[in-house]
Structures are given as structure tokens and as C-alpha cells.
Design a protein around this motif. Structure first.
Motif, PDB file in Angstrom:
ATOM      1  N   GLY A 101      29.199  32.263  35.364  1.00  0.00           N
ATOM      2  CA  GLY A 101      29.865  30.978  35.110  1.00  0.00           C
ATOM      3  C   GLY A 101      28.976  30.184  34.006  1.00  0.00           C
ATOM      4  N   GLY A 102      27.901  29.905  34.488  1.00  0.00           N
ATOM      5  CA  GLY A 102      27.016  28.851  33.428  1.00  0.00           C
ATOM      6  C   GLY A 102      25.492  29.245  33.582  1.00  0.00           C
ATOM      7  N   THR A 103      24.721  28.060  33.449  1.00  0.00           N
ATOM      8  CA  THR A 103      23.259  28.206  33.543  1.00  0.00           C
ATOM      9  C   THR A 103      22.991  28.693  34.954  1.00  0.00           C
ATOM     10  N   PRO A 104      23.259  27.994  35.902  1.00  0.00           N
ATOM     11  CA  PRO A 104      22.497  28.324  37.282  1.00  0.00           C
ATOM     12  C   PRO A 104      23.054  29.881  37.709  1.00  0.00           C
ATOM     13  N   GLN A 105      24.155  30.376  37.475  1.00  0.00           N
ATOM     14  CA  GLN A 105      24.705  31.718  37.894  1.00  0.00           C
ATOM     15  C   GLN A 105      23.999  32.544  36.816  1.00  0.00           C
ATOM     16  N   ARG A 106      23.722  32.223  35.760  1.00  0.00           N
ATOM     17  CA  ARG A 106      22.958  33.298  34.827  1.00  0.00           C
ATOM     18  C   ARG A 106      21.548  33.426  35.319  1.00  0.00           C
ATOM     19  N   ASP A 107      20.856  32.179  35.652  1.00  0.00           N
ATOM     20  CA  ASP A 107      19.536  32.375  36.194  1.00  0.00           C
ATOM     21  C   ASP A 107      19.465  33.348  37.208  1.00  0.00           C
ATOM     22  N   TYR A 108      20.423  33.217  38.305  1.00  0.00           N
ATOM     23  CA  TYR A 108      20.385  33.880  39.587  1.00  0.00           C
ATOM     24  C   TYR A 108      20.726  35.566  39.254  1.00  0.00           C
ATOM     25  N   VAL A 109      21.592  35.813  38.324  1.00  0.00           N
ATOM     26  CA  VAL A 109      21.874  37.303  38.074  1.00  0.00           C
ATOM     27  C   VAL A 109      20.793  37.770  37.417  1.00  0.00           C
ATOM     28  N   VAL A 110      19.804  37.020  36.504  1.00  0.00           N
ATOM     29  CA  VAL A 110      18.668  37.379  35.854  1.00  0.00           C
ATOM     30  C   VAL A 110      17.759  37.862  36.866  1.00  0.00           C
ATOM     31  N   LYS A 111      17.468  37.034  37.843  1.00  0.00           N
ATOM     32  CA  LYS A 111      16.621  36.992  39.139  1.00  0.00           C
ATOM     33  C   LYS A 111      17.119  38.422  39.804  1.00  0.00           C
ATOM     34  N   LEU A 112      18.199  38.682  39.770  1.00  0.00           N
ATOM     35  CA  LEU A 112      18.730  39.798  40.641  1.00  0.00           C
ATOM     36  C   LEU A 112      18.378  41.147  39.838  1.00  0.00           C
ATOM     37  N   GLY A 113      18.199  41.200  38.632  1.00  0.00           N
ATOM     38  CA  GLY A 113      17.569  42.220  37.811  1.00  0.00           C
ATOM     39  C   GLY A 113      18.490  42.594  36.650  1.00  0.00           C
ATOM     40  N   ILE A 114      19.468  41.964  36.161  1.00  0.00           N
ATOM     41  CA  ILE A 114      20.161  42.456  34.870  1.00  0.00           C
ATOM     42  C   ILE A 114      19.501  41.726  33.768  1.00  0.00           C
ATOM     43  N   PRO A 115      18.774  42.193  32.684  1.00  0.00           N
ATOM     44  CA  PRO A 115      18.273  41.535  31.652  1.00  0.00           C
ATOM     45  C   PRO A 115      19.086  40.398  31.071  1.00  0.00           C
ATOM     46  N   GLU A 116      18.492  39.416  30.557  1.00  0.00           N
ATOM     47  CA  GLU A 116      18.782  38.128  30.232  1.00  0.00           C
ATOM     48  C   GLU A 116      19.737  38.558  29.020  1.00  0.00           C
ATOM     49  N   ALA A 117      19.449  39.583  28.191  1.00  0.00           N
ATOM     50  CA  ALA A 117      20.072  39.888  26.797  1.00  0.00           C
ATOM     51  C   ALA A 117      21.272  40.433  27.142  1.00  0.00           C
ATOM     52  N   TYR A 118      21.718  40.821  28.510  1.00  0.00           N
ATOM     53  CA  TYR A 118      23.072  41.554  28.929  1.00  0.00           C
ATOM     54  C   TYR A 118      23.887  40.513  29.789  1.00  0.00           C
ATOM     55  N   VAL A 119      23.338  39.183  29.918  1.00  0.00           N
ATOM     56  CA  VAL A 119      24.099  38.378  30.820  1.00  0.00           C
ATOM     57  C   VAL A 119      24.853  37.450  29.893  1.00  0.00           C
ATOM     58  N   PHE A 120      26.076  37.183  29.948  1.00  0.00           N
ATOM     59  CA  PHE A 120      26.723  36.379  29.247  1.00  0.00           C
ATOM     60  C   PHE A 120      27.479  35.119  30.034  1.00  0.00           C
ATOM     61  N   THR A 121      27.928  34.107  29.631  1.00  0.00           N
ATOM     62  CA  THR A 121      28.208  32.894  30.343  1.00  0.00           C
ATOM     63  C   THR A 121      29.893  32.808  29.917  1.00  0.00           C
ATOM     64  N   LYS A 122      30.658  31.734  30.569  1.00  0.00           N
ATOM     65  CA  LYS A 122      31.784  31.111  30.392  1.00  0.00           C
ATOM     66  C   LYS A 122      32.806  32.016  31.088  1.00  0.00           C
ATOM     67  N   TYR A 123      32.503  32.687  32.218  1.00  0.00           N
ATOM     68  CA  TYR A 123      33.309  33.282  33.359  1.00  0.00           C
ATOM     69  C   TYR A 123      34.288  32.446  33.782  1.00  0.00           C
ATOM     70  N   ASN A 124      33.991  31.031  34.121  1.00  0.00           N
ATOM     71  CA  ASN A 124      34.741  30.162  34.676  1.00  0.00           C
ATOM     72  C   ASN A 124      35.536  29.379  33.785  1.00  0.00           C
ATOM     73  N   ALA A 125      36.788  29.899  33.472  1.00  0.00           N
ATOM     74  CA  ALA A 125      37.484  29.294  32.375  1.00  0.00           C
ATOM     75  C   ALA A 125      38.728  28.948  33.176  1.00  0.00           C
ATOM     76  N   VAL A 126      39.499  27.900  32.580  1.00  0.00           N
ATOM     77  CA  VAL A 126      41.152  27.637  33.158  1.00  0.00           C
ATOM     78  C   VAL A 126      41.796  27.707  31.896  1.00  0.00           C
ATOM     79  N   ASP A 127      43.137  27.335  31.979  1.00  0.00           N
ATOM     80  CA  ASP A 127      43.968  27.295  30.561  1.00  0.00           C
ATOM     81  C   ASP A 127      43.848  25.738  30.027  1.00  0.00           C
ATOM     82  N   ASN A 128      43.052  25.239  29.275  1.00  0.00           N
ATOM     83  CA  ASN A 128      42.621  23.999  28.828  1.00  0.00           C
ATOM     84  C   ASN A 128      43.797  23.537  28.318  1.00  0.00           C
ATOM     85  N   ALA A 129      44.515  24.343  27.474  1.00  0.00           N
ATOM     86  CA  ALA A 129      45.716  23.643  26.691  1.00  0.00           C
ATOM     87  C   ALA A 129      46.847  23.218  27.782  1.00  0.00           C
ATOM     88  N   PHE A 130      47.026  24.103  28.649  1.00  0.00           N
ATOM     89  CA  PHE A 130      48.148  23.814  29.714  1.00  0.00           C
ATOM     90  C   PHE A 130      47.696  22.550  30.381  1.00  0.00           C
TER      91      PHE A 130
END
Length: 418
Positions: A149-178
Motif C-alpha cells: 500500500g504505502g509507507t508503513p506497509q513497505r516498512d513491514y514487508v522489508v522487516k519481514l525480509g524482502i529487500p527494499e529494492a524489490y518492494v514497490f508501493t501503490k497497491y491500494n488504488a481505486v478508480d479515481n476518475a470514476f
């Protein structure tokens, strides 16, 4: 042609929006997207079943079935079979807590295909137990990359062991235009929507949209709203109404609380399908989200896309990224009823520039558009190729299979109460 499979338990409007955007993004790059839906329906959300034609290839593992009614062992086996048929280069997998997700991860590791973790969890969503976190860490480290999703979610996944360079944000998107376009339609012609519950009056209102379960903290919202009304009366300002969108097993208790406390101005509008939501956002004056804990809270995205200022609990996973304090809204401690009441009072005050706050909301949430999700998940797939040839952890592989052979009710965060 690089083939990306994106897997969710079932597709609701938010998933279809992301899939369409990713299909367009992949097609521009000579790639292909397949949406893998485990079942046609589920026992948690009241979305209608979406069965229309889509631009991407859509595969259902259990057509006509309810996700929560499928035996874990059957779900595991069928997911493996479907992935064998699709034979993708990468699979974006919805977390690790469901049998279909664990099966998809096992399939990727055995075949050295990219496994992308899609996760909205942050560390403070629940009390963390050391031995469980260690098991979780072993499973998460089997993924090659992640979109969160964003910053706190990225921090947690990195803590769980996925290297930060392989973690991307913006999972939690909706249809903004709609939501943006629909809200503007309602503002231009409010009479078209007076038939909807709560919209017959043109008096200003706060809007909240939730499932009526304990962790959404709606009883405290009602008490804070009651206090806000008293403060507003003391200042000589007519208090706004409060429209409560949603439903759930706590509805009767919440209605009883309103009656017992004699809280005026509250209207329960029931669960609304997605096409009705823009009218509520468009005619509202502000949005409030009081949850004790939420992994993200997509309703905040929706309201912001519609140009609303927001008041959001720090228990919501989106608060850190989407709420610019004082600029597009306010954050508050979900246990602080008085603090929420004062934020409601400030938001409704005639001197508050809510138009400017709404513009800022649109600017911020533009960073979480479906196209941003598409960019991130494609980057995750490309980056994950560097790690996909790792030797799988045999002990974790065995555990993934064993977990799905234990008969039990399928449950994840969305059913947790608080």
C-alpha cells in the motif's frame, strides 16, 4: 511475450479497475495479463458478482462457488492445476494467508517463476507474536518482490525480509476518475439523486462508509458526533448531519446507541453499490473514517478522488500517506472521542477552506491511481526476475502444502474484529 498472472480470491470493482489498468500497461510493453479469480463470490463483501466482458483474460478456478465454502485442500490442488494451464512467467499473489495464495507461491518456487507478494498489512494491524512472525518471515522471504500500500506497509514487508529494492508501493488504488466524475455529476445536478437514502435534504453532512464491525469504531464516531453537535450549538452554528453508509451485524446496536443517547442528525443509509457512492461523496461536505485498525481503508481513496477533505484515524493504514495534516484534512487517535469531535467542529466551521482541502485531496490521491498500481506491479515483475532462480526453501514448501491439508474455516484480516 512476458505473461503476468494476477491472483485474488474474487474480483470486486477495485480489482477489475487495477486489472484493466495493468492490461493496458502490459500491452504497451508487449506483455500479457491474466486475471486469476479463485471463486465467483465470497461471504464477506456485498459486491454483486461482476461477470461482464473484460479486455484482459479472466480465469476462474471455481466458477459459481463461494470462496469461503471451498475446502483448503481442494483450493490448493485446483490453484496448482490452473497455474499449470496458464503457465505464467510471474504471479502476483494476494498475500500468503489463504490456501490459493500459498498454492500459487509453492507453484512459483518449484518452477522458478516470479512470485510477487501483494499485501496491505502493516506491523501494528494486530498484536505480533515472535514465533508467528518468524514463520511468516520464512514464508514472505520466498517471494521475489512485493507491491504494498504505502509507507508503513513497505516498512513491514522489508522487516519481514524482502529487500527494499524489490518492494514497490501503490497497491491500494481505486478508480479515481470514476469517483471524481461521478461526484461532479452529483454536484451539478443534485436533484437526480434525491431518491437515495439521506440525500433528500440539501443540508450539509459528513459521510462515513464502513462495514459495521467492531474494529471500525463506529460507536465512538457516533459519540464524537454527538459531542460535536453540542459544541456546534454552543458556537451558534447549525450542525451538519452524519450519513452512515454500510451494513453489518452491529447495525442494530449502533441504531440503539443513537436512540439511547438521543443523537440527532444521524441517518443510516445501508450498503450502497459502487455506482451510488459518487453521489454521496459529491454531495457531502467532508468524509470521516474512525477505524481502530485498517490495513489501508480504500473508502478514503474514494472520498479524496471525489474532492473531499478527510478526517482519518491513525489506525487506518492510509493515514500516513494520504492525509497531509491541515492541508487536506486531519488525523486523530481512534480512541480520542473528544479529539475527533473537535476535528468535526473545525471541519464544519465557516472559516475552513474545504474547497482548497478537497483540491489537495485530489492531488495526493492521484499518486494512488490504477495506472500507478499498473506501473508498480510491472516493475515488481521485472525486478523479481533477478531473484526467481533462487533455490526454494524445502521446509517452507512442505509447510505450505501441510497448512492446506488441515481442515479449518478460511479466514484473514478482513474478518478480524479488533
Amino acid at each position: 511475450m512476458f505473461k503476468l498472472c494476477i491472483q485474488w480470491p474474487r474480483f470486486g470493482p477495485i480489482h477489475l479497475t487495477r486489472l484493466r489498468a495493468t492490461h493496458a500497461h502490459a500491452e504497451e510493453r508487449g506483455g500479457r495479463v491474466i486475471g486469476l479469480e479463485t471463486a465467483s463470490d465470497d461471504a464477506i463483501y456485498e459486491w454483486r458478482v461482476e461477470a461482464g466482458a473484460e479486455p484482459f483474460e479472466r480465469v476462474q478456478a471455481f466458477p459459481g462457488r463461494v470462496f469461503n465454502d471451498i475446502r483448503p485442500a481442494d483450493m490448493h490442488a485446483r490453484t496448482l492445476d490452473v497455474l499449470d494451464q496458464i503457465d505464467p512467467d510471474a504471479v502476483a499473489i494476494m498475500s500468503y494467508g489463504y490456501p490459493d495464495a500459498r498454492a500459487a507461491l509453492a507453484w512459483c518456487r518449484r518452477r522458478r517463476r516470479v512470485a510477487i507478494l501483494m499485501m496491505a498489512t502493516k506491523e501494528d494491524d494486530a498484536e505480533r507474536v515472535a514465533w508467528r512472525e518468524q514463520i511468516k518471515r520464512q514464508i514472505v522471504q520466498e517471494y521475489d518482490s512485493a507491491i504494498v500500500g504505502g509507507t508503513p506497509q513497505r516498512d513491514y514487508v522489508v522487516k519481514l525480509g524482502i529487500p527494499e529494492a524489490y518492494v514497490f508501493t501503490k497497491y491500494n488504488a481505486v478508480d479515481n476518475a470514476f469517483f471524481d466524475n461521478g461526484a461532479e455529476v452529483a454536484r451539478a445536478d443534485p436533484e437526480r439523486f434525491r431518491h437515495l437514502p439521506g440525500l433528500a435534504s440539501d443540508r450539509p453532512f459528513f459521510v462515513a462508509s464502513n462495514r459495521f464491525i467492531a474494529r471500525k469504531n463506529l460507536d465512538r464516531l457516533l459519540l464524537a458526533y454527538h459531542q460535536y453537535r453540542r459544541l456546534s450549538d454552543q458556537q451558534g452554528h447549525a450542525p451538519w448531519r452524519l450519513l452512515m453508509l454500510g451494513d453489518g451485524y452491529l447495525r442494530s446496536e449502533l441504531e440503539a446507541l443513537v436512540a439511547q443517547q438521543d443523537i440527532a442528525g444521524v441517518e443510516f443509509c445501508g450498503f450502497r453499490q459502487i455506482e451510488e457512492l459518487p453521489a454521496y461523496y459529491g454531495l457531502a461536505s467532508a468524509f470521516v473514517h474512525p477505524s481502530l485498525v485498517d490495513q489501508w481503508a480504500l473508502a478514503v481513496n474514494e472520498a479524496m478522488a471525489a474532492g473531499l477533505p478527510v478526517i482519518v484515524s491513525t489506525g487506518a493504514g492510509c493515514a500516513r500517506d494520504l492525509v497531509d495534516e491541515g492541508s487536506n484534512g486531519f488525523r486523530f487517535d481512534p480512541n480520542d472521542t473528544e479529539g475527533l469531535a473537535h476535528h468535526l467542529l473545525t471541519m464544519a466551521h465557516p472559516s475552513t477552506d474545504r474547497r482548497a482541502m478537497g483540491r489537495r485531496s485530489r492531488e495526493i490521491v492521484a499518486g494512488w491511481a490504477p495506472e500507478k498500481f499498473a506501473e508498480s506491479i510491472w516493475l515488481a515483475a521485472m525486478a523479481g526476475r533477478e531473484r526467481a532462480n533462487r533455490r526454494p526453501n524445502i521446509a517452507v514448501q512442505a509447510a505450505l502444502v501441510a497448512l492446506n491439508r488441515i481442515p479449518r474455516h478460511i479466514q484473514a484480516f478482513h474478518t478480524v474484529e479488533a
